[in-house]
Every structure is written in C-alpha cells, then in structure tokens.
Enzyme design. Structure first.
Site, PDB file in Angstrom:
ATOM      1  N   LYS A  84       1.253  -8.448 -19.884  1.00 17.93           N
ATOM      2  CA  LYS A  84       1.185  -9.874 -19.542  1.00 17.93           C
ATOM      3  C   LYS A  84       0.265 -10.659 -20.481  1.00 17.93           C
ATOM      4  CE  LYS A  84       2.350  -9.374 -14.651  1.00 17.93           C
ATOM      5  NZ  LYS A  84       1.959  -9.627 -13.267  1.00 17.93           N
TER       6      LYS A  84
ATOM      7  N   ASP B 203       3.344 -15.765 -10.778  1.00 18.67           N
ATOM      8  CA  ASP B 203       2.733 -14.957  -9.707  1.00 18.67           C
ATOM      9  C   ASP B 203       2.055 -15.838  -8.659  1.00 18.67           C
ATOM     10  OD1 ASP B 203       3.520 -12.495 -10.674  1.00 18.67           O
ATOM     11  OD2 ASP B 203       1.647 -12.109 -11.754  1.00 18.67           O
TER      12      ASP B 203
HETATM   13  N1  LIG Z   1       3.584  -8.385  -5.510  1.00 18.15           N
HETATM   14  C1  LIG Z   1       3.626  -8.948  -6.709  1.00 18.15           C
HETATM   15  O1  LIG Z   1       4.545  -9.698  -7.047  1.00 18.15           O
HETATM   16  C2  LIG Z   1       2.497  -8.685  -7.677  1.00 18.15           C
HETATM   17  C3  LIG Z   1       2.316  -9.521  -8.788  1.00 18.15           C
HETATM   18  C4  LIG Z   1       1.240  -9.257  -9.655  1.00 18.15           C
HETATM   19  C5  LIG Z   1       0.407  -8.158  -9.401  1.00 18.15           C
HETATM   20  N2  LIG Z   1       0.631  -7.378  -8.318  1.00 18.15           N
HETATM   21  C6  LIG Z   1      -0.244  -6.212  -8.022  1.00 18.15           C
HETATM   22  O2  LIG Z   1      -1.594  -6.623  -8.050  1.00 18.15           O
HETATM   23  C7  LIG Z   1      -2.404  -5.538  -8.463  1.00 18.15           C
HETATM   24  C8  LIG Z   1      -3.379  -5.978  -9.543  1.00 18.15           C
HETATM   25  O3  LIG Z   1      -2.670  -6.319 -10.711  1.00 18.15           O
HETATM   26  P1  LIG Z   1      -3.436  -6.902 -12.021  1.00 18.15           P
HETATM   27  O4  LIG Z   1      -2.386  -7.318 -12.958  1.00 18.15           O
HETATM   28  O5  LIG Z   1      -4.475  -7.865 -11.595  1.00 18.15           O
HETATM   29  O6  LIG Z   1      -4.156  -5.580 -12.565  1.00 18.15           O
HETATM   30  P2  LIG Z   1      -5.450  -5.525 -13.537  1.00 18.15           P
HETATM   31  O7  LIG Z   1      -5.555  -6.753 -14.351  1.00 18.15           O
HETATM   32  O8  LIG Z   1      -5.376  -4.194 -14.180  1.00 18.15           O
HETATM   33  O9  LIG Z   1      -6.719  -5.549 -12.516  1.00 18.15           O
HETATM   34  C9  LIG Z   1      -6.916  -4.477 -11.638  1.00 18.15           C
HETATM   35  C10 LIG Z   1      -8.006  -4.847 -10.618  1.00 18.15           C
HETATM   36  O10 LIG Z   1      -8.059  -3.795  -9.639  1.00 18.15           O
HETATM   37  C11 LIG Z   1      -9.419  -3.314  -9.561  1.00 18.15           C
HETATM   38  N3  LIG Z   1      -9.350  -1.890  -9.211  1.00 18.15           N
HETATM   39  C12 LIG Z   1      -8.556  -0.946  -9.735  1.00 18.15           C
HETATM   40  N4  LIG Z   1      -8.736   0.237  -9.106  1.00 18.15           N
HETATM   41  C13 LIG Z   1      -9.670   0.012  -8.150  1.00 18.15           C
HETATM   42  C14 LIG Z   1     -10.283   0.842  -7.159  1.00 18.15           C
HETATM   43  N5  LIG Z   1      -9.968   2.143  -7.029  1.00 18.15           N
HETATM   44  N6  LIG Z   1     -11.188   0.281  -6.336  1.00 18.15           N
HETATM   45  C15 LIG Z   1     -11.514  -1.021  -6.448  1.00 18.15           C
HETATM   46  N7  LIG Z   1     -10.979  -1.858  -7.373  1.00 18.15           N
HETATM   47  C16 LIG Z   1     -10.058  -1.341  -8.213  1.00 18.15           C
HETATM   48  C17 LIG Z   1     -10.014  -3.572 -10.921  1.00 18.15           C
HETATM   49  O11 LIG Z   1     -11.413  -3.589 -10.819  1.00 18.15           O
HETATM   50  P3  LIG Z   1     -12.365  -3.476 -12.120  1.00 18.15           P
HETATM   51  O12 LIG Z   1     -12.402  -4.853 -12.732  1.00 18.15           O
HETATM   52  O13 LIG Z   1     -13.675  -3.047 -11.557  1.00 18.15           O
HETATM   53  O14 LIG Z   1     -11.728  -2.447 -13.017  1.00 18.15           O
HETATM   54  C18 LIG Z   1      -9.409  -4.959 -11.217  1.00 18.15           C
HETATM   55  O15 LIG Z   1     -10.104  -5.983 -10.543  1.00 18.15           O
HETATM   56  C19 LIG Z   1      -1.461  -4.403  -8.884  1.00 18.15           C
HETATM   57  O16 LIG Z   1      -1.339  -3.490  -7.830  1.00 18.15           O
HETATM   58  C20 LIG Z   1      -0.138  -5.129  -9.088  1.00 18.15           C
HETATM   59  O17 LIG Z   1       0.975  -4.286  -8.854  1.00 18.15           O
HETATM   60  C21 LIG Z   1       1.648  -7.612  -7.448  1.00 18.15           C
END
Ligand SMILES: NC(=O)c1ccc[n+]([C@@H]2O[C@H](COP(=O)([O-])OP(=O)(O)OC[C@H]3O[C@@H](n4cnc5c(N)ncnc54)[C@H](OP(=O)(O)O)[C@@H]3O)[C@@H](O)[C@H]2O)c1
Length: 285
Positions: A78, A115
């Site tokens: 992204k 999103d």
């Molecule tokens: N339903 C939908 O349409 C949709 C759309 C977009 C995203 N999503 C979902 O949203 C989620 C996040 O996506 P993203 O793009 O924001 O990912 P990202 O940019 O990689 O960010 C991941 C986030 O999760 C935190 N994290 C990861 N593992 C963790 C754990 N074990 N305990 C606590 N915090 C943890 C990270 O914390 P740190 O900063 O400390 O590493 C960071 O804040 C994903 O599951 C994705 O599938 C869903």
C-alpha cells in the site's frame, strides 16, 4: 487475445481489473468484485496478481499495457502504491498508503484509499451505529489505523485514544492528525477513567491468532467492539472482549472489506453496487 506472465489468459470483451499483494492467494476481492459486476451485467475479468515488494511499478506497467482499468492493492504494497501515484487523493496524502489505483484519460496513475470510508459505512450503514459524539479507542498505529482516523473524525466522533505496542508510532499519528480532533495515546497497560463507546482493533495480531494487549478499563458490557481482522468464527480479539467484560456488540471486518471494495468499484466503473447481499454471500462461503 493478449497473453503475459502477469495475466496468462485474457477474457475477450471483459473489463480487466486486478488485486496485487504478497501473498495474494487469500484475497476475497475477486469474489466481491465479480459479485458486484454481476449486479450490472458488467463483463469483468478480475485477477489476483502476486507482486514482490519493489516490483509494483513494472507490474502496473504491464497491467496497463493489457488494458487494465483498476488495481486493488493489499499488504504489503500500500505504501509503495501511494509513492508511485502521480494523482493521490486527500486520503492517500494523509495516510501515505493506497489500496485503489486506476489511470486517468491522460494515463496518470491515480490513487485512493477506501479503507476509511469502508469502515465508516460498515459501522453506520450496516451495523447501525451513530458515531456522532462517541468516544473511541483504536488499537494499532499502522496503515489501517492511519487510514481510518480522518474519516472517523469527519463522521463526528468526539475523541480517539490510540493504543499501540510501539508507543512512538502512536505518538507520530497523534502529531499528524491532532488538528482533526481530540486524539491522544495510552500505553497498552495504562488505565482510563471511563470505558469507551467503541473499540476498534486495527492491529495485525489476529493474523497470528493473537490479541493485542490493551487496558481492560476501556471496556464496559455496552462497548461496541470491532475487529478489522475477520475470520469464519469469532476472532481472538472479539472473543477476548466478550470474555473479559461481557461485551455483546461484536463485529469483524468483513463488512469493511466489502464496503472498501464497493468504493473502489464505484471509482473504476461509476456504478454503486448493493453490498449487503454480497456480504451475506461472503459470510455463507
Ligand atoms: N477489513 C478490512 O477491510 C481491512 C482493511 C485494512 C486492514 N485490515 C486489517 O487491519 C490489520 C492492520 O493492517 P495494517 O495495514 O495497519 O498493518 P501494519 O501497517 O503492518 O500495522 C500493524 C499494526 O499491528 C500491530 N501489531 C502487530 N502484531 C501485534 C501484536 N501481536 N500485538 C500488538 N500489536 C501488534 C503493530 O504494532 P507495532 O507498531 O508495535 O509493530 C501495528 O500497529 C490487519 O489485520 C489487516 O488485515 C482490514
């Protein structure tokens, strides 16, 4: 008929669109977009294209060569997509991440991030929540959290507290978005004086079957709990909310997935698909 390593078989007469990611085999976007297209009798070829990070630019050039109309972008591309765009929407400029790409008439690469609008539509239209004046907590400070903060404030929320494992990342989001409304951070082991109306899990912890650490004082039995992650059963985060505070208003992110896809579909084809029927079909799969 055109052939390429990116799209091995081109369906004659169909509009071509694709989703890119790494990996991408899990993506539900082909099912959703094909279901939308059927509503309008639109002949659509929608393909999954696996793209290694760093190679999005050449893949997009090839897709464009094949006459592709629109491209969805998922993890971890992204940010790369946003950087490649020559016409970026306000949402892309605010978040530095794009999930929807297309080309203008003069071949400029345009980008949007749907999103945020997808989440707000799922909360308000599908779940029937009023966000106006509500207090929210968001767990996570990655691309998904950044993408939903501006539209949530635009929908009238009174305040958002951000909780992230790496606090510096949450503080960076506060700095970026503090002009939009009351935004603060809280440590995962901190305390709040009163529970929030809505808690949103925007971490990727669910992908590995985990629940992020967060203050239990954020929850009351009346708190609405939303997990952007989705699964065929109750997600670990939603199960934890129910177990720890007796929350009963629980929803996962499958509706957000369908709504963000609908917004992309409208950008590409100028058509507004019905989403509830597609969400029901997706849940029934
Ligand atoms: N339903 C939908 O349409 C949709 C759309 C977009 C995203 N999503 C979902 O949203 C989620 C996040 O996506 P993203 O793009 O924001 O990912 P990202 O940019 O990689 O960010 C991941 C986030 O999760 C935190 N994290 C990861 N593992 C963790 C754990 N074990 N305990 C606590 N915090 C943890 C990270 O914390 P740190 O900063 O400390 O590493 C960071 O804040 C994903 O599951 C994705 O599938 C869903």
């Amino acid at each position: 008929m055109s052939h390429s390593p990116v799209i091995p078989f081109r369906v004659p007469g169909a509009v071509l669109c694709a989703v890119t990611g790494f990996p991408v085999s899990h993506s539900r976007s082909p099912f959703i977009h094909r279901a939308f297209a059927e509503q309008f009798g639109l002949p659509l070829q929608y393909e999954r294209v696996e793209v290694r990070p760093g190679l999005l630019s050449s893949t997009l050039a090839e897709l464009r060569e094949l006459g592709c109309r629109g491209v969805n972008v998922t993890v971890p591309l992204k940010e790369e997509a946003a950087a490649l765009a020559t016409q970026a929407s306000v949402a892309v400029q605010a978040t530095g991440a794009a999930n929807t790409l297309w080309w203008s008439a003069d071949d400029a690469l345009c980008a949007d991030n749907t999103d945020g609008v997808g989440l707000v539509r799922d909360l308000t239209r599908n779940w029937g929540m009023s966000l106006n004046g509500h207090r929210l907590a968001i767990l996570g400070a990655g691309g998904a959290a950044a993408g939903v903060i501006p539209p949530l404030f635009a929908a009238g929320v009174a305040g958002i507290v951000l909780i992230n494992r790496s606090e510096a990342r949450a503080e960076a989001l506060v700095e970026r978005f503090q002009s939009l409304g009351a935004l603060s951070t809280l440590q995962p082991t901190g305390r709040v004086a009163s529970p929030v109306d809505l808690i949103i899990n925007a971490t990727s912890a669910g992908l590995s079957g985990n629940t992020p650490t967060f203050p239990s004082t954020l929850l009351s039995p009346a708190t609405h709990c939303y997990d952007m992650f989705y699964a065929s059963t109750l997600t670990p985060f939603l199960a934890a909310c129910r177990a720890s505070a007796g929350c009963t208003e629980l929803r996962d992110g499958m509706g957000m997935l369908v709504e963000q896809a609908a917004a992309a579909f409208t950008l590409w084809h100028g058509l507004e698909p019905a989403t509830s029927v597609v969400l029901s079909a997706l849940r029934a799969r």
